[in-house]
Design a protein around this motif. Structure first.
Motif, PDB file in Angstrom:
ATOM      1  N   ARG A  47      38.120  -0.796   0.799  1.00  0.00           N
ATOM      2  CA  ARG A  47      37.839  -1.379   2.119  1.00  0.00           C
ATOM      3  C   ARG A  47      36.336  -1.426   2.381  1.00  0.00           C
ATOM      4  N   VAL A  48      35.646  -0.386   1.952  1.00  0.00           N
ATOM      5  CA  VAL A  48      34.194  -0.352   2.143  1.00  0.00           C
ATOM      6  C   VAL A  48      33.532  -1.431   1.290  1.00  0.00           C
TER       7      VAL A  48
ATOM      8  N   ARG B 125      29.241   2.625  -0.047  1.00  0.00           N
ATOM      9  CA  ARG B 125      28.428   1.766   0.817  1.00  0.00           C
ATOM     10  C   ARG B 125      26.977   1.724   0.341  1.00  0.00           C
TER      11      ARG B 125
ATOM     12  N   CYS C 171      26.468  -5.169   4.662  1.00  0.00           N
ATOM     13  CA  CYS C 171      27.808  -4.660   4.921  1.00  0.00           C
ATOM     14  C   CYS C 171      28.183  -4.844   6.386  1.00  0.00           C
TER      15      CYS C 171
ATOM     16  N   THR D 128      33.143   7.365   0.491  1.00  0.00           N
ATOM     17  CA  THR D 128      32.956   6.010   1.022  1.00  0.00           C
ATOM     18  C   THR D 128      31.489   5.741   1.335  1.00  0.00           C
TER      19      THR D 128
ATOM     20  N   VAL E  91      32.911  -1.915  10.762  1.00  0.00           N
ATOM     21  CA  VAL E  91      34.362  -1.930  10.869  1.00  0.00           C
ATOM     22  C   VAL E  91      34.801  -2.834  12.018  1.00  0.00           C
TER      23      VAL E  91
ATOM     24  N   ARG F  19      34.005  -4.842   2.842  1.00  0.00           N
ATOM     25  CA  ARG F  19      33.130  -5.116   3.988  1.00  0.00           C
ATOM     26  C   ARG F  19      31.727  -5.520   3.554  1.00  0.00           C
ATOM     27  N   CYS F  20      31.396  -5.162   2.308  1.00  0.00           N
ATOM     28  CA  CYS F  20      30.071  -5.479   1.773  1.00  0.00           C
ATOM     29  C   CYS F  20      30.102  -6.687   0.834  1.00  0.00           C
TER      30      CYS F  20
END
Length: 525
Positions: free
Chosen positions: A180-181, A148, A517, A144, A520, A184-185
């Motif tokens: 998911r990563v 990122r 990004c 992950t 969380v 977020r970005c």
């Protein structure tokens, strides 16, 4: 007053609206005015009787590596592509090198706009290697972190190609975690799904699940129903499944190319367990006569949920055609079926295919798999959420196969074929909707807020074409013949194609993702 004025054309704005008769003025790389223009341009282009369209966006390009050698991408531009989105196999460099890679492209210059995804499998290989291994918590965290880093460097999202080893060793849960990563970005999850034949619907379910649980936009690469027994059935069901998911708020869509045959290597003819311990061990196993007997038995059984058996999907070796053996020994057999060649050589077709595959190493022998039905292609084109992707790369010179070594007509004909075959000849799409699928719709999907439309202030990517003359000239036997009917192509306000000739200009931009990004905690809130 202007750099370029395009006069007397039929302007298709890219949003699906009917054309209007207008002039188009360009200055400093952008559309400045659309309408009746009195001022002059440093360059005047007469588009009388022709259509003026926003530049066409290739949603599945394969040019990531070749652009470092040559940024001209002439075969792409000749078919109207002004923006290419690459990365099915990821970036040609590791995550930490992506920023430098983009800088190199900008310094050497590119003739079209270019962006790329990073591959989830790149992250997996960097941490786990090529073996079929389940990552522990620490290893997954390392993967992950690479995703990122890639996203912060400008990748547009992450991809998978789940029929190929070691990508097919990804679990759904692993892909959700990596997605998911990317989400977020501000990135997408784009996938060559786990299966496109017998278990197509289950593969779509997995893509939907990843999108829903990861909260990420999903792009299905080269949508197809590649299973003869279900021709005329599965594509409709795929449309229903995706439309149902979209109605629940899952942002999922797809691209496709307009041909009944796919093109790839011979790896999907080999059971996945052969690759479980990495490529070196797989090569050793494939040379073992006893193991080949077992492989042939499994090949004859058909597809499974863990193996997208393309020989079975195509209806047998008679529908698998040698495209490029990467070996002069087999050159005279090019564009003949493996079944036909095997009969002449008095060999088992599987043995022949695997010998060709092994003898090509370290290069990759390529084949055409005739797996799709034209009616299913028409069905997929009618879905409002489909766009166009060639699954082809740039070539070093016109008349040569693309960088993949794949002599498939899609590398020279994809976009003109949409208009000539599916608009003009068959009436599957209206011209306005075909242009929307190649411009504003994919631009919106990829977050390209200043491209995909002919509107004041937008980037001046343009294709000028003759509707009656535009034709894909590339065929199965002559797959590298450029199209006809496209007069001009502009990228960021500069003429790159002038009456079928590349001007040498390199005005293309590198397209980067958001590069920011969220934490969380921000997502949770």
């Amino acid at each position: 007053m202007y750099d370029i004025v395009i006069r007397n054309g039929r302007v298709l704005d890219g949003a699906g609206n009917p054309w209007i008769s207008a002039d188009v003025a360009v200055r400093d790389g952008r559309f400045i005015r659309i309408g009746q223009i009195a001022g002059r341009g440093a360059q005047e282009i007469d588009a009388a009787g022709k259509y003026i369209s926003p530049g066409w966006i290739d949603m599945m390009d394969q040019s990531g590596e070749i652009l470092l050698q040559s940024g001209l991408a002439e075969n792409k531009l000749l078919m109207g592509v002004t923006t290419a989105i690459a990365g099915e196999g990821g970036t040609p460099v590791q995550a930490k090198e992506i920023e430098e890679y983009f800088k190199q492209l900008e310094q050497s210059g590119i003739s079209l706009n270019f962006g790329t995804y990073y591959s989830a499998t790149q992250a997996r290989q960097a941490v786990l290697g090529d073996k079929n291994t389940i990552p522990n918590a620490e290893q997954l965290a390392a993967m992950t972190a690479l995703v990122r880093k890639a996203m912060e460097s400008g990748a547009l999202g992450i991809t998978t190609a789940l029929i190929y080893p070691p990508a097919n060793f990804h679990s759904t849960e692993e892909l959700i975690a990596l997605s998911r990563v990317a989400a977020r970005c501000g990135g997408l999850y784009a996938t060559h799904m786990r299966d496109e034949s017998r278990f197509l619907l289950k593969a779509v379910e997995e893509a939907v699940e990843i999108g829903e649980k990861a909260g990420i936009e999903v792009e299905i690469f080269h949508l197809k129903a590649a299973y003869q027994p279900h021709w005329g059935q599965d594509m409709e069901k795929v449309g229903e499944a995706i439309s149902k998911a979209r109605s629940r708020g899952i942002d999922i869509a797809a691209d496709l190319y307009p041909y009944p045959a796919g093109g790839t290597g011979f790896e999907p003819t080999v059971p996945p367990w052969v690759f479980a311990d990495g490529p070196d061990k797989a090569i050793e196993m494939m040379r073992d006569p006893e193991l080949r007997k077992q492989m042939k038995k499994e090949l004859q059984k058909g597809a499974t949920e863990t193996w997208s058996n393309l020989v079975y999907a195509a209806g047998g070796w008679k529908n698998v055609v040698l495209a490029n053996a990467q070996n002069p020994k087999y050159d005279r057999y090019r564009f003949r079926s493996i079944d036909d060649i095997a009969r002449e050589l008095k060999m088992d077709p599987a043995d022949l295919a695997w010998d060709i595959m092994l003898e090509a190493l370290p290069d990759r022998a390529m084949a055409l798999y005739y797996m799709m039905d034209e009616k299913d292609i028409e069905t997929a084109l009618r879905f409002p959420w489909t766009s166009i992707g060639s699954d082809a790369g740039a070539s070093l010179a016109v008349g040569e196969p693309d960088v993949l070594g794949m002599p498939h007509p899609r590398s020279y004909g994809t976009f003109p074929r949409i208009i000539s075959e599916y608009v003009r000849k068959r009436g599957v799409l209206t011209l306005e909707d075909a242009i929307r699928k190649m411009t504003s719709w994919p631009a919106g999907r990829m977050g390209l807020q200043d491209r995909g439309l002919i509107r004041e202030g937008m980037r001046a990517d343009v294709v000028i074409f003759d509707f009656d003359q535009i034709t894909d000239q590339a065929t199965w036997k002559h797959p590298t013949k450029p199209p006809s009917g496209i007069s001009y192509v502009l990228v960021n306000g500069e003429v790159v194609i002038d009456h079928g000739r590349h001007t040498g200009a390199k005005p293309g931009h590198v397209i980067r993702g958001p590069r920011v990004c969220k934490a969380v905690e921000e997502v949770a809130n």
